[in-house]
Design a protein around this motif. Structure first.
Motif, PDB file in Angstrom:
ATOM      1  N   PHE A  17      89.832  17.367  -6.939  1.00  7.65           N
ATOM      2  CA  PHE A  17      91.230  17.519  -6.385  1.00  7.65           C
ATOM      3  C   PHE A  17      92.254  16.659  -6.861  1.00  7.65           C
ATOM      4  O   PHE A  17      93.279  16.611  -6.550  1.00  7.65           O
ATOM      5  N   LEU A  18      91.566  15.319  -7.783  1.00  7.72           N
ATOM      6  CA  LEU A  18      92.426  14.366  -7.852  1.00  7.72           C
ATOM      7  C   LEU A  18      93.271  14.448  -9.117  1.00  7.72           C
ATOM      8  O   LEU A  18      94.224  13.612  -9.456  1.00  7.72           O
ATOM      9  N   ASN A  19      93.055  15.744  -9.889  1.00  8.34           N
ATOM     10  CA  ASN A  19      93.783  15.880 -10.972  1.00  8.34           C
ATOM     11  C   ASN A  19      93.916  17.230 -10.993  1.00  8.34           C
ATOM     12  O   ASN A  19      93.416  17.958 -11.872  1.00  8.34           O
ATOM     13  N   VAL A  20      94.941  17.882 -10.208  1.00  8.43           N
ATOM     14  CA  VAL A  20      95.123  19.242 -10.209  1.00  8.43           C
ATOM     15  C   VAL A  20      96.421  19.714 -10.480  1.00  8.43           C
ATOM     16  O   VAL A  20      97.365  18.984 -10.058  1.00  8.43           O
ATOM     17  N   PHE A  21      96.852  20.891 -10.968  1.00  2.00           N
ATOM     18  CA  PHE A  21      97.928  21.343 -11.132  1.00  2.00           C
ATOM     19  C   PHE A  21      98.065  22.670 -10.481  1.00  2.00           C
ATOM     20  O   PHE A  21      97.173  23.673 -10.516  1.00  2.00           O
ATOM     21  N   THR A  22      99.343  23.120 -10.103  1.00  2.07           N
ATOM     22  CA  THR A  22      99.619  24.382  -9.504  1.00  2.07           C
ATOM     23  C   THR A  22      99.636  25.333 -10.963  1.00  2.07           C
ATOM     24  O   THR A  22      99.694  24.835 -12.079  1.00  2.07           O
ATOM     25  N   THR A  23      99.601  26.720 -10.494  1.00  5.86           N
ATOM     26  CA  THR A  23      99.532  27.853 -11.943  1.00  5.86           C
ATOM     27  C   THR A  23     101.041  27.606 -12.398  1.00  5.86           C
ATOM     28  O   THR A  23     101.056  28.060 -13.607  1.00  5.86           O
ATOM     29  N   GLN A  24     102.099  26.959 -11.857  1.00  8.56           N
ATOM     30  CA  GLN A  24     103.176  26.811 -12.533  1.00  8.56           C
ATOM     31  C   GLN A  24     103.619  25.524 -13.066  1.00  8.56           C
ATOM     32  O   GLN A  24     104.422  25.212 -13.768  1.00  8.56           O
ATOM     33  N   GLY A  25     102.301  24.770 -13.271  1.00  6.93           N
ATOM     34  CA  GLY A  25     102.268  23.627 -14.135  1.00  6.93           C
ATOM     35  C   GLY A  25     102.650  22.299 -13.553  1.00  6.93           C
ATOM     36  O   GLY A  25     102.676  21.463 -14.127  1.00  6.93           O
ATOM     37  N   ILE A  50     101.002  18.313   1.370  1.00  6.22           N
ATOM     38  CA  ILE A  50     100.829  18.235  -0.062  1.00  6.22           C
ATOM     39  C   ILE A  50     102.028  17.756  -0.672  1.00  6.22           C
ATOM     40  O   ILE A  50     103.037  17.592  -0.052  1.00  6.22           O
ATOM     41  N   LYS A  51     101.849  17.345  -1.890  1.00  9.79           N
ATOM     42  CA  LYS A  51     102.938  16.866  -2.682  1.00  9.79           C
ATOM     43  C   LYS A  51     102.668  17.308  -4.102  1.00  9.79           C
ATOM     44  O   LYS A  51     101.850  17.794  -4.753  1.00  9.79           O
ATOM     45  N   ILE A  52     103.821  18.432  -4.389  1.00  6.84           N
ATOM     46  CA  ILE A  52     104.045  19.002  -5.448  1.00  6.84           C
ATOM     47  C   ILE A  52     105.247  18.465  -6.411  1.00  6.84           C
ATOM     48  O   ILE A  52     106.436  18.426  -5.978  1.00  6.84           O
ATOM     49  N   GLY A  53     104.664  17.881  -7.563  1.00  6.21           N
ATOM     50  CA  GLY A  53     105.697  17.257  -8.168  1.00  6.21           C
ATOM     51  C   GLY A  53     106.116  15.884  -7.567  1.00  6.21           C
ATOM     52  O   GLY A  53     105.280  15.034  -7.038  1.00  6.21           O
ATOM     53  N   ASN A  54     107.440  15.716  -7.281  1.00  7.87           N
ATOM     54  CA  ASN A  54     107.973  14.762  -6.339  1.00  7.87           C
ATOM     55  C   ASN A  54     108.204  15.112  -4.862  1.00  7.87           C
ATOM     56  O   ASN A  54     108.816  14.292  -4.287  1.00  7.87           O
ATOM     57  N   GLU A 103     109.370  31.918  -4.135  1.00 13.09           N
ATOM     58  CA  GLU A 103     107.839  31.804  -4.729  1.00 13.09           C
ATOM     59  C   GLU A 103     107.232  30.681  -3.965  1.00 13.09           C
ATOM     60  O   GLU A 103     107.794  29.564  -3.477  1.00 13.09           O
ATOM     61  N   ILE A 104     105.970  31.222  -3.882  1.00 14.99           N
ATOM     62  CA  ILE A 104     104.877  30.296  -3.337  1.00 14.99           C
ATOM     63  C   ILE A 104     104.007  29.731  -4.381  1.00 14.99           C
ATOM     64  O   ILE A 104     103.727  30.181  -5.249  1.00 14.99           O
ATOM     65  N   ALA A 105     103.918  27.914  -4.420  1.00 14.07           N
ATOM     66  CA  ALA A 105     103.071  27.423  -5.177  1.00 14.07           C
ATOM     67  C   ALA A 105     101.708  28.003  -5.045  1.00 14.07           C
ATOM     68  O   ALA A 105     101.164  28.282  -3.973  1.00 14.07           O
ATOM     69  N   TYR A 112      88.705  24.223 -11.264  1.00 16.49           N
ATOM     70  CA  TYR A 112      88.577  22.906 -10.897  1.00 16.49           C
ATOM     71  C   TYR A 112      87.101  22.962 -10.093  1.00 16.49           C
ATOM     72  O   TYR A 112      86.612  21.996  -9.809  1.00 16.49           O
ATOM     73  N   CYS A 113      86.547  24.060  -9.936  1.00 17.00           N
ATOM     74  CA  CYS A 113      85.256  23.981  -9.106  1.00 17.00           C
ATOM     75  C   CYS A 113      84.183  23.496  -9.830  1.00 17.00           C
ATOM     76  O   CYS A 113      83.991  24.003 -11.284  1.00 17.00           O
TER      77      CYS A 113
END
Length: 427
Positions: A17-25, A50-54, A103-105, A112-113
């Motif tokens: 979980f420390l280095n994950v990205f949404t499917t939108q990048g 959560i924090k997505i980008g900034n 749209e939902i992230a 990542y599993c």
């Protein structure tokens, strides 16, 4: 693959979980997984952060195997899902939108599993023709781990039984004596007549029990309500009971239970309904305020003293009406009282402690540990998997809870033993 595995991964962050990205990048930071919604409708996790980008987000998280399940479940039409800030899936196969078309992230967990975790999950849950999923590993659990979980399971069992008790309390206007009467009568019926005896108890307002003082009246009341006095018998005591019941039935406007719901077939004579009803009525003849006596009992011997009771004189020479037998005192046995302690008295004490806000399970544990484990097919199988798994009644009650609420429902990911297997390094 089941959703509960994804719930487990998300809830306990069992992925990278420390280095994950949404499917939108976009970079995703999980600040708080949220509160797991296990009972109510709506999103799977509430109040996540959560924090997505900034951008910082606070809201709910929904979990599915595939993204497309969002539409299969029609969440896009449900306003309860408008506050979903992240869609967590195993396989992202379609973009997902809220009812307002935003749209939902999405987080795709399969990227990542940990593969060993996934393999352990598949080994545990994908087995077939097993009595319980972890049966080949059950012997290897550490003693402390197992018995710590069993104590928690027993408390869960008490909590479950408390639900019924509080329902009964509400029905009886908070009359604990009336609740005890209903539960005792049910358990005096044992498995064969338990449901019928509970119906019998519900057909008799406890206020009537309080008003009756003689053995004749008390036995007439319960046996008449149980439809045990509807035949024409020449037996003198039977005729006395029948006459007394007709008077009580008219006086208190009573309606008996369904005819033929009380069974004698394949019961030992000592467990005949007539014997059990007589014993219970003798108990109430001697103890009008029984709950006041038992609510604070802290030892098995005290329970034995209170609940050791004989039948009335008639039943010392009879098992059924009109058929005389050799005179024999028919006392409640210790083994029978043990059943009352396990199934009625300790759960009632626990519920009462919750009611007054003074829970103390240590005393309940002390009494249960004085009792040997119950003997039935489930306990026998657990003992076959691991020698002496159940030594006391606390163990056997907890194991029944484990089998019914976890093993039978494949809730391994909510079981401390199952979770430990997922985290193990076994191949």
């Amino acid at each position: 693959m089941k959703e509960d595995f994804l719930h487990y991964l998300w809830k306990f962050k069992k992925f990278s979980f420390l280095n994950v990205f949404t499917t939108q990048g976009e970079k995703l930071e999980i600040l708080n997984s949220g509160w797991h919604n296990t009972e109510n409708s709506g999103p799977d996790f509430f109040n996540a952060k959560i924090k997505i980008g900034n951008q910082l987000w606070a809201g709910n998280v929904e979990i599915h195997i595939n993204s497309s399940h969002w539409y299969a479940h029609q969440h896009e039409q449900d306003a309860a899902y408008d506050n979903v800030i992240l869609h967590v899936v195993w396989e992202h196969d379609v973009e997902v939108f809220r009812s307002d078309k935003s749209e939902i992230a999405t987080l795709q967990l399969k990227d990542y599993c940990n593969l060993s975790l996934l393999k352990n999950y598949e080994n545990l849950l994908n087995s077939t023709q097993k009595w319980i999923n972890c049966e080949k590993d059950f012997f290897a659990f550490k003693d402390f781990q197992l018995h710590n979980w069993l104590e928690k399971l027993y408390i869960q069992r008490l909590e479950t039984k408390s639900i019924l008790i509080f329902e009964k309390l509400k029905e009886t206007d908070n009359d604990w004596e009336a609740v005890l009467f209903q539960l005792l009568l049910k358990n005096f019926g044992l498995n064969k007549n338990g449901a019928a005896f509970l119906e019998l108890a519900q057909s008799i307002p406890f206020s009537i029990i309080r008003k009756l003082e003689s053995t004749l009246q008390l036995e007439a009341l319960v046996m008449g309500q149980a439809n045990l006095l509807i035949e024409n018998k020449e037996d003198v005591y039977y005729q006395q009971l029948k006459k007394e019941y007709q008077y009580l039935k008219h006086k208190f406007s009573l309606t008996p239970i369904c005819q033929n719901s009380i069974h004698f077939f394949r019961l030992r004579p000592s467990n005949f309904p007539t014997i059990r009803l007589s014993q219970l009525m003798q108990l109430y003849k001697e103890n009008q305020h029984l709950f006041s006596q038992v609510k604070d009992v802290k030892s098995l011997e005290e329970f034995y003293t209170i609940f050791k009771v004989n039948t009335s004189d008639y039943w010392q020479t009879h098992y059924s009406f009109g058929k005389e037998s050799k005179k024999l005192a028919k006392n409640t046995t210790k083994s029978f009282i043990n059943l009352l302690v396990i199934n009625t008295l300790l759960p009632l004490q626990f519920a009462y402690q919750k009611y007054i806000g003074k829970e103390n399970v240590d005393d309940l544990f002390t009494v249960l540990k004085e009792l040997k484990a119950e003997e039935n097919s489930i306990i026998k199988k657990f003992n076959n998997l691991r020698k002496d798994t159940a030594k006391t009644a606390l163990d056997s009650q907890a194991l029944l809870q484990l089998k019914s609420f976890y093993c039978d429902k494949n809730k391994c990911l909510q079981c401390e033993l199952g979770v430990s297997l997922l985290q193990s390094t076994r191949s």
